[in-house]
Design a protein around this motif. Structure first.
Motif, PDB file in Angstrom:
ATOM      1  N   THR A 246       0.855  -1.178   0.000  1.00 19.45           N
ATOM      2  CA  THR A 246       0.000   0.000   0.000  1.00 19.45           C
ATOM      3  C   THR A 246       0.891   1.227   0.000  1.00 19.45           C
ATOM      4  N   GLU A 247       0.676   2.085  -0.999  1.00 13.69           N
ATOM      5  CA  GLU A 247       1.422   3.340  -1.056  1.00 13.69           C
ATOM      6  C   GLU A 247       0.882   4.257   0.036  1.00 13.69           C
ATOM      7  N   VAL A 248       1.783   4.893   0.758  1.00 18.33           N
ATOM      8  CA  VAL A 248       1.419   5.886   1.761  1.00 18.33           C
ATOM      9  C   VAL A 248       2.182   7.164   1.456  1.00 18.33           C
ATOM     10  N   GLU A 249       1.839   8.226   2.128  1.00 18.06           N
ATOM     11  CA  GLU A 249       2.404   9.533   1.827  1.00 18.06           C
ATOM     12  C   GLU A 249       3.933   9.543   1.852  1.00 18.06           C
TER      13      GLU A 249
ATOM     14  N   VAL B 201       3.897   0.548   2.546  1.00 15.02           N
ATOM     15  CA  VAL B 201       3.733  -0.432   3.616  1.00 15.02           C
ATOM     16  C   VAL B 201       3.554  -1.792   2.964  1.00 15.02           C
ATOM     17  N   LEU B 202       4.278  -2.771   3.461  1.00 15.45           N
ATOM     18  CA  LEU B 202       4.180  -4.153   2.994  1.00 15.45           C
ATOM     19  C   LEU B 202       3.485  -4.972   4.080  1.00 15.45           C
ATOM     20  N   LEU B 203       2.541  -5.795   3.692  1.00 21.74           N
ATOM     21  CA  LEU B 203       1.867  -6.683   4.632  1.00 21.74           C
ATOM     22  C   LEU B 203       2.165  -8.116   4.241  1.00 21.74           C
ATOM     23  N   ASP B 204       2.784  -8.834   5.159  1.00 24.79           N
ATOM     24  CA  ASP B 204       3.020 -10.260   4.975  1.00 24.79           C
ATOM     25  C   ASP B 204       1.775 -10.977   5.489  1.00 24.79           C
ATOM     26  N   GLN B 205       0.947 -11.463   4.571  1.00 20.72           N
ATOM     27  CA  GLN B 205      -0.321 -12.080   4.948  1.00 20.72           C
ATOM     28  C   GLN B 205      -0.151 -13.413   5.673  1.00 20.72           C
TER      29      GLN B 205
END
Length: 86
Positions: free
Chosen positions: A12-15, A19-23
């Motif tokens: 997810t692009e943030v300002e 952010v990377l989410l390891d599911q």
């Protein structure tokens, strides 16, 4: 060698970066703008060397530091299994 996000990782692009989410684990990783730019270059097929040169841009004297930074980030992403060799 080329790199790809592990299929179980979402971004997810943030300002101020990405952010990377390891599911698999539910762990989040946040990369600042430089880290996000490095990740994009690597995922777009640049080698670590080419990514370092691109990041150093107008500051050729900073290429050695950029090489170390790119290598450290890539090693961390590989170790965490967020990025895989493809």
């Amino acid at each position: 060698m080329t790199y790809a996000l592990d299929p179980e990782v979402t971004t997810t692009e943030v300002e101020d970066g990405v952010v990377l989410l390891d599911q698999r684990t539910g762990r989040y990783w946040q990369l600042n703008r430089s880290g996000a730019a490095t990740l994009r270059l690597l995922l777009d097929g640049d080698s670590p060397e080419r990514a370092a040169r691109a990041l150093a841009g107008r500051h050729p004297d900073a290429v050695d530091r950029a090489r170390g930074d790119v290598r450290a980030l890539l090693d961390s992403l590989l170790k965490a299994r967020l990025v895989v060799d493809s």
